[in-house]
Each structure stands twice: as C-alpha cells, then as structure tokens.
Design an enzyme around this catalytic site. Sequence first.
Site, PDB file in Angstrom:
ATOM      1  CE  LYS A 194      -1.825   2.959   2.190  1.00 57.05           C
ATOM      2  NZ  LYS A 194      -1.760   4.445   1.932  1.00 57.05           N
ATOM      3  CD  GLU A 270      11.674   4.120   9.967  1.00 55.54           C
ATOM      4  OE1 GLU A 270      11.409   5.137  10.659  1.00 55.54           O
ATOM      5  OE2 GLU A 270      11.953   4.159   8.771  1.00 55.54           O
ATOM      6  CB  CYS A 304      11.798   8.773  10.162  1.00 58.54           C
ATOM      7  SG  CYS A 304      12.115   7.759   8.772  1.00 58.54           S
ATOM      8  CD  GLU A 401       8.842  12.700  12.701  1.00 56.46           C
ATOM      9  OE1 GLU A 401       9.866  12.164  12.257  1.00 56.46           O
ATOM     10  OE2 GLU A 401       7.762  12.103  12.847  1.00 56.46           O
TER      11      GLU A 401
END
Length: 505
Positions: A194, A270, A304, A401
């Site tokens: 996906k 992750e 990330c 973040e």
Amino acid sequence: MAAQPVTLTVPANGKKITVPTGLFINNEFVPSVDSTETIQCINPATEEVICSIVAGSEKDIDIAVAAARKAFKTTWGKNVTGFERSRLLNKLADLIERDAQELAELEALNNGKPVKIARDFDIGDSVQCLRYYAGWADKILGQAIEVDNKTKFAFTRHDPIGVCGQIIPWNYPINMWSWKVAPALACGCTIVMKPSEITPLTALKLSELVVEAGFPPGVINTVPSLGSVGGAALSAHKDVDKVAFTGSTVTGRKIMESAAKSNLKKVSLELGGKSPQIIFESADLDQAANWVGLGILYNTGQDCTAGSRLFVQDTIYDKFMQLVVEKFKQLKIGDGFDEASGGGPVVSKMQYDKIFSYIEAGKQAGAKCILGGEKRPGKGYYVDPTIFVDVKPDMKIVRDEIFGPVLAVAKFSTEDEAIELANDTSYGLGAGLHSNDAGQCMRVSQALEAGTVWVNQYNLLNNNVPFGGKKQSGIGRELGSYALEEYTSVKAIHWNYGEKLDWPL
C-alpha cells in the site's frame, strides 16, 4: 473506471513516461471491483495535478490478499528455491538500474525531490538493497540441535511468515519500497503493498518491472488507496500474517491496535523521530557543520532520522553557529529538475502548512529565528532552511516531529548535560555526536537512547546494517540480517528415533 495508463511529460526535457493507473493484482493492472474513487497526484513544485489513479477499496484489498495467499501456497513460499528467489531479485535490481533515470524523473514529478538525488541515492541504494537480499535468499538457515545422541534429534526451520501487508510513506517512495520488498521476497513471503496516497506513481511503475523480471502472479500486489481505507484494511485483515509500516507514530499505534484486535499478526513499525546531534568542542567544526546540514536539510527535512535538535557546547557555540548558518545558505532548495537544486519542495500542501504552523509556534513561544522561517512568493511548496536558537526543552518545536528543514538549537556545557538533553524525548530513532575524543565517543554513543547512533557523521545508512527505533520510534528492525527475522517464523522439529514410551504413566 477502466484502468488506462497515462502518458506524462517530463518538464525539463519533454520526455514521455507512461504510468499505469490501475491496481496491480495478480500481475495485471485492474480497475477497482466496487469503487469509482480516484487519487489525484500533485506535482509539489507547480501545485498542479499530474494525473489521477484508481483508489483501492477494502474489497480490493481482500482480492489482493487472496492473490497473495494463492501465490504463497502454489508458486512462492515453500514452493520455490532460495536460488530462484535470488535470481528474480537480482533480475528486478537490474531492471530498476536500467530504468533509473526514468524512475528518478517520475519520483521528482510526484515527490518533488531532485532527480539527481532520487537517481543516485534513493534508486542507487534500492538496487543495492535488492541485491543484498538476493544474496540472503539461499542462506536462510535453521539450527541442528543435539538433544540425546542415542535417541533424539531436533532442528529448526525459518519458514516464511506468509502474506505481508506493507504500508510505505511518501518521503522515500522507491527506497522504502525496496526496504520492505527485498527481505520479504528473500524469505519467501508474498506482499500486498500500500504506497502512500500522496506518492503512488513509482510503486505502480515498479510493478511493471515485477512482471518483466518474471515474478509469478500474486507474489507482489500494489493497491494504492487512502491510509484510512487500504492501510486500515490490511492491518485488520484476518488473512494477513504480518504488517510492516513506515510512517507516523500516531498511525503506528492504530496499526498495532488493529493487528491485536484481528488475528494478532506480527507487526514491525518504523515511526517518527526527534533526533539529536551533539557537537563537542573537540570536533572538526567545519565537517560537523556539513553533517548538521545533511542531518536536517537532506530530503528537505522530510526524514524520520532528521537531526532536528542540535546541542552545541558553549565554548564553541558562536563560532559553530556562524559556520552552520553559512552552510545552510549554500544549499539551494529549488525545482527537482534543476541540476543545481540540493533539495526540492516539500511533498504536499498539508505538509507545507504543518511546517509553517510549527515555525509560527516557535516564534510565538519566544525562540529566535536566525535563518529562514518566511514563505516564498509564487507557486510550489518550498520551505527554506530555518534555524531557531534560544529554544527551551518544553517548546513544541523541540518536542514534536516537524518533518521539514527546521532546526532547533540549544547550548550545553558538560557531557552529562548533553546526554540528558539528547535523551529528553519520547522518540529514539537516531542520534549523532561529533567529537575527536575517542573515550567520549564511546561513552556518549553507549548512553544515547536511539536505535542508530552516528559518530562524526549523520543520516547515512548501509543495507547490511540494521535500522530501527527505541521508545516511540518503533518496533523491529529493517536492513541487515536482522530484517530477515521480521519475515520468518521459527519452527522447532523434535525427532525421536530411539526412545520407547512406557505407558501408563
């Protein structure tokens, strides 16, 4: 809608790229079975629609999972040798290498990143990742275990776990595809992929190469869809044995909950990060400033492991920050088709607005913006390198973040203080330190709470070294031999050839 391919024009050179628009199931591009929904793909440099593609539904996910299960039981899984899996993975790597320029141009169109970076870094690394796991495919071994040499013997098998749902993000569409696909295929798993609804085009283009390489139908299926539809359906699916996800911590929680509530499928996540870089006074300051630049500006900060919190020793602070500002000014953020660009626009309007809301929050909270922080006139989701100093640990720009080229900087005086500041986060994906004191490098790298610690470098990963998070940055490991554990299940077989059982007890 019928799933007709579209022809796109590359702005820089007028080259034509044909892109499939259907769902890729059983090695064919097909329309949705029950939905007329489409996904619009946007060029972040121009804010214009590139094309529309089929948006998969929950029922489409069911069909793709059934195709993957059938392949697992018949043409893949335990029905094909490691040598054959290796051959096909190597073939796929060769085809991606052959088409690297075209794939890079498509990535630049849909994601915004510079063509040269997509080609030389993302795609170069993806080719190497596929070849690395091709090398593992025929070396997945169990153990022979001595129990009793006269009567019994035991051994283990590392079986492929089965059908895997793989949900990948928009920041490295090709690279994240390879990280997920390569170890899963090497182990003998089948896949329902996906891709992000923001950047689905390269996953569809790669699906053409899957057919050309000769993979049997159903081994890899690609269903672009909204995360709330396709991602949710995969996570909750009773016939998916494993779900692997790269993305936000918020979504990761939902996936883990769905996995638990459905069939307790294996999960690897992750997730986000708010990674620190520490600059000690003994560091090579010019080099350290370069790595700080790479840490927060690479991929326009949409990374990330972005080194978004910078801690600088007070004795060198002024000198070092002057260097950092100079370095940041040297990087050109521009159109991905301009060879001079070292970074492109951010991926979407939503991301652009989110980053500027954080920049505004930083200013409101009293942090001092010494570079960037202003919107450009004109089209394109461009965010210039931005530096905040005088930040406090409780500020949103230090806690959250941001996923953009925004750096928060603070001073420290002692090593212990630096470690405490660095570890003061709910995340634990990456961390970096710069020092020429060997003892300090060892002490601090041991003390930092992160899955990856870089010493005198930052942000560079290797396909043979594991990668993953601690704390709320995730579960499991990608890359290296460790990733094989995410796609295998260990079976112990106990064989009795000599013991006679007395009965009754």
